[in-house]
Design a protein around this motif. Structure first.
Motif, mmCIF file in Angstrom:
data_model
loop_
_atom_site.group_PDB
_atom_site.id
_atom_site.type_symbol
_atom_site.label_atom_id
_atom_site.label_comp_id
_atom_site.label_asym_id
_atom_site.label_seq_id
_atom_site.Cartn_x
_atom_site.Cartn_y
_atom_site.Cartn_z
ATOM 1 N N TRP A 76 0.869 -1.190 0.000
ATOM 2 C CA TRP A 76 0.000 0.000 0.000
ATOM 3 C C TRP A 76 0.906 1.241 0.000
ATOM 4 N N LEU A 77 0.862 1.947 -1.081
ATOM 5 C CA LEU A 77 1.770 3.068 -1.324
ATOM 6 C C LEU A 77 1.696 4.162 -0.263
ATOM 7 N N GLU A 78 0.514 4.359 0.307
ATOM 8 C CA GLU A 78 0.314 5.503 1.210
ATOM 9 C C GLU A 78 0.789 5.229 2.628
ATOM 10 N N THR A 79 1.111 3.971 2.947
ATOM 11 C CA THR A 79 1.627 3.719 4.292
ATOM 12 C C THR A 79 3.143 3.903 4.271
ATOM 13 N N VAL A 80 3.692 4.257 5.421
ATOM 14 C CA VAL A 80 5.132 4.527 5.502
ATOM 15 C C VAL A 80 5.912 3.285 5.078
ATOM 16 N N LEU A 81 5.515 2.112 5.600
ATOM 17 C CA LEU A 81 6.245 0.885 5.271
ATOM 18 C C LEU A 81 5.975 0.422 3.842
ATOM 19 N N GLY A 82 4.754 0.631 3.390
ATOM 20 C CA GLY A 82 4.381 0.223 2.029
ATOM 21 C C GLY A 82 5.155 0.998 0.978
ATOM 22 N N LEU A 83 5.336 2.269 1.227
ATOM 23 C CA LEU A 83 6.077 3.111 0.286
ATOM 24 C C LEU A 83 7.520 2.611 0.155
ATOM 25 N N ARG A 84 8.110 2.296 1.308
ATOM 26 C CA ARG A 84 9.481 1.787 1.301
ATOM 27 C C ARG A 84 9.550 0.479 0.512
ATOM 28 N N ARG A 85 8.591 -0.373 0.761
ATOM 29 C CA ARG A 85 8.558 -1.666 0.069
ATOM 30 C C ARG A 85 8.359 -1.485 -1.440
ATOM 31 N N ALA A 86 7.437 -0.581 -1.797
ATOM 32 C CA ALA A 86 7.171 -0.344 -3.231
ATOM 33 C C ALA A 86 8.432 0.149 -3.923
ATOM 34 N N ARG A 87 9.183 1.006 -3.240
ATOM 35 C CA ARG A 87 10.435 1.516 -3.831
ATOM 36 C C ARG A 87 11.426 0.381 -4.060
ATOM 37 N N GLY A 88 11.448 -0.567 -3.102
ATOM 38 C CA GLY A 88 12.482 -1.618 -3.142
ATOM 39 C C GLY A 88 12.084 -2.836 -3.959
ATOM 40 N N ASN A 89 10.812 -3.027 -4.251
ATOM 41 C CA ASN A 89 10.392 -4.241 -4.959
ATOM 42 C C ASN A 89 10.942 -4.262 -6.388
ATOM 43 N N PRO A 90 11.267 -5.485 -6.865
ATOM 44 C CA PRO A 90 11.755 -5.569 -8.242
ATOM 45 C C PRO A 90 10.650 -5.259 -9.245
ATOM 46 N N ARG A 91 11.023 -4.702 -10.378
ATOM 47 C CA ARG A 91 10.055 -4.439 -11.447
ATOM 48 C C ARG A 91 9.819 -5.724 -12.235
ATOM 49 N N PRO A 92 8.656 -5.858 -12.815
ATOM 50 C CA PRO A 92 7.511 -4.960 -12.770
ATOM 51 C C PRO A 92 6.802 -5.061 -11.420
ATOM 52 N N ARG A 93 6.379 -3.904 -10.905
ATOM 53 C CA ARG A 93 5.829 -3.873 -9.550
ATOM 54 C C ARG A 93 4.300 -3.875 -9.554
ATOM 55 N N LEU A 94 3.779 -4.512 -8.522
ATOM 56 C CA LEU A 94 2.336 -4.426 -8.223
ATOM 57 C C LEU A 94 2.221 -3.515 -7.011
ATOM 58 N N ILE A 95 1.391 -2.511 -7.068
ATOM 59 C CA ILE A 95 1.287 -1.555 -5.965
ATOM 60 C C ILE A 95 -0.193 -1.303 -5.674
ATOM 61 N N SER A 96 -0.561 -1.362 -4.403
ATOM 62 C CA SER A 96 -1.959 -1.102 -4.024
ATOM 63 C C SER A 96 -2.097 0.321 -3.492
ATOM 64 N N SER A 97 -3.285 0.854 -3.587
ATOM 65 C CA SER A 97 -3.508 2.191 -3.023
ATOM 66 C C SER A 97 -4.998 2.476 -2.841
ATOM 67 N N HIS A 98 -5.270 3.167 -1.723
ATOM 68 C CA HIS A 98 -6.629 3.704 -1.507
ATOM 69 C C HIS A 98 -6.632 5.217 -1.717
ATOM 70 N N LEU A 99 -5.568 5.764 -2.227
ATOM 71 C CA LEU A 99 -5.503 7.230 -2.328
ATOM 72 C C LEU A 99 -6.554 7.779 -3.285
ATOM 73 N N PRO A 100 -7.147 8.918 -2.924
ATOM 74 C CA PRO A 100 -8.000 9.593 -3.909
ATOM 75 C C PRO A 100 -7.107 10.125 -5.035
ATOM 76 N N VAL A 101 -7.693 10.306 -6.196
ATOM 77 C CA VAL A 101 -6.889 10.594 -7.388
ATOM 78 C C VAL A 101 -6.020 11.838 -7.215
ATOM 79 N N GLN A 102 -6.516 12.838 -6.475
ATOM 80 C CA GLN A 102 -5.750 14.086 -6.347
ATOM 81 C C GLN A 102 -4.510 13.936 -5.472
ATOM 82 N N LEU A 103 -4.398 12.809 -4.739
ATOM 83 C CA LEU A 103 -3.206 12.596 -3.906
ATOM 84 C C LEU A 103 -2.308 11.498 -4.484
#
Ligand code: PPS
Length: 284
Positions: A76-103
């Motif tokens: 989950w991109l919006e969580t502190v730990l999720g963001l770190r994980r998303a940055r570190g995961n090998p490509r191609p990446r799967l990333i989850s998010s509940h963010l509204p489009v403007q964020l």
């Protein structure tokens, strides 16, 4: 329990797991063209879609789903730990998010990365969120369903208003890299939905692989899978003694919870807020 909430960009977030700096970093996240985003308003089928996408990626082989927690497969991109994980995961990446489009990450809008947006009947979202708020420690106690219904309709809940979220994301309809599907479609025809997802993702799965995706993404299979049922989640985040994350997994559970008056109150706000969207949802 909850550490309280903070506001970011006019939207409410919990103080545990989320931070204003983390949300700013998510907005500046460098999106790659081969990223696939699993986007939802919360309680709309995020982990289900994550399982389906994980299985499609593995040609139906459940090994990845059974050996790596879902929050690491598609953080989950919006969580502190999720963001770190998303940055570190090998490509191609799967990333989850509940963010509204403007964020959402700015760089997505000039990329070829793909977004799969799953919507669900907001009455079922309300009921699912009501139960989830009782087990997810970062969230405040929801009070009575009557009180929570009002908060939900006002958008006074984490991640803000369902209506704003859906309206914002559906503005991307028509873009080549945006695919919208509903929880109800997944329920009604999982195999057909998986085929449509494969076409969007440019994946050609054999009939056997499609069968394996469907079998391993079922509610029963996910409920048994420790990597997908959140039983590995620490108690200070999720209190599964009070109820399971994978609760019922059905459409229409709202009928077991809302009174006739509450449902009519919901419908009035729904009609006002969804008017003009130009969409007919499966539950309309
Ligand atoms: S979260 O916390 O926002 O990420 O939750 P999310 O995953 O979006 O939504 C949880 C609800 O999805 C249901 N679910 C499923 N339903 C049917 N089949 C499968 N395989 C499945 N997996 C998850 C889950 O049970 C939650 O809904 P409710 O109505 O509470 O049961």
């Amino acid at each position: 329990m909850s550490r309280g909430y903070f506001q970011h960009g006019g939207v409410t977030f919990p103080g545990l797991l989320y931070s204003p700096r983390g949300l700013e970093a998510a907005r500046d996240f460098p999106v790659e063209d081969d990223d696939v985003f699993n986007v939802t308003y919360q309680k709309s089928g995020t982990v289900w879609m994550l399982e389906i996408l994980s299985l499609i990626r593995s040609d139906g082989d459940p090994h990845w789903c059974r050996s790596v927690p879902n929050w690491d497969r598609g953080p989950w991109l919006e969580t502190v730990l999720g963001l770190r994980r998303a940055r570190g995961n090998p490509r191609p990446r799967l990333i989850s998010s509940h963010l509204p489009v403007q964020l959402f990450p700015k760089s997505f809008f000039t990329s070829k990365a793909k977004v799969i947006y799953t919507v669900r009947n907001p009455k079922d979202v309300l009921v699912s969120l009501y139960h989830f708020s009782q087990i997810f420690r970062p969230y405040k106690d929801p009070g009575s369903l009557e009180q929570f219904l009002e908060k939900f309709l006002e958008g006074d809940v984490p991640f803000g208003s369902w209506f704003d979220h859906v309206r914002g994301w559906l503005e991307l309809r028509g873009r080549e890299n945006f695919f919208c599907i509903s929880y109800e479609e997944l329920q009604q025809d999982l195999r057909g939905s998986v085929e449509r997802l494969c076409a969007f993702l440019g994946r050609d799965l054999s009939a056997g692989a499609l069968d394996a995706v469907v079998a391993n993404a079922s509610f029963a299979a996910m409920s048994r899978n420790r990597m997908s049922n959140f039983s590995l989640s620490p108690l200070f985040i999720l209190d599964l003694r009070r109820g399971p994350f994978l609760r019922k997994g059905i459409s229409g559970d709202w009928k077991n919870h809302l009174t006739v008056e509450q449902s009519a109150r919901f419908d009035r706000v729904y009609r006002e807020r969804v008017a003009g969207l130009g969409v007919t949802f499966p539950w309309d």
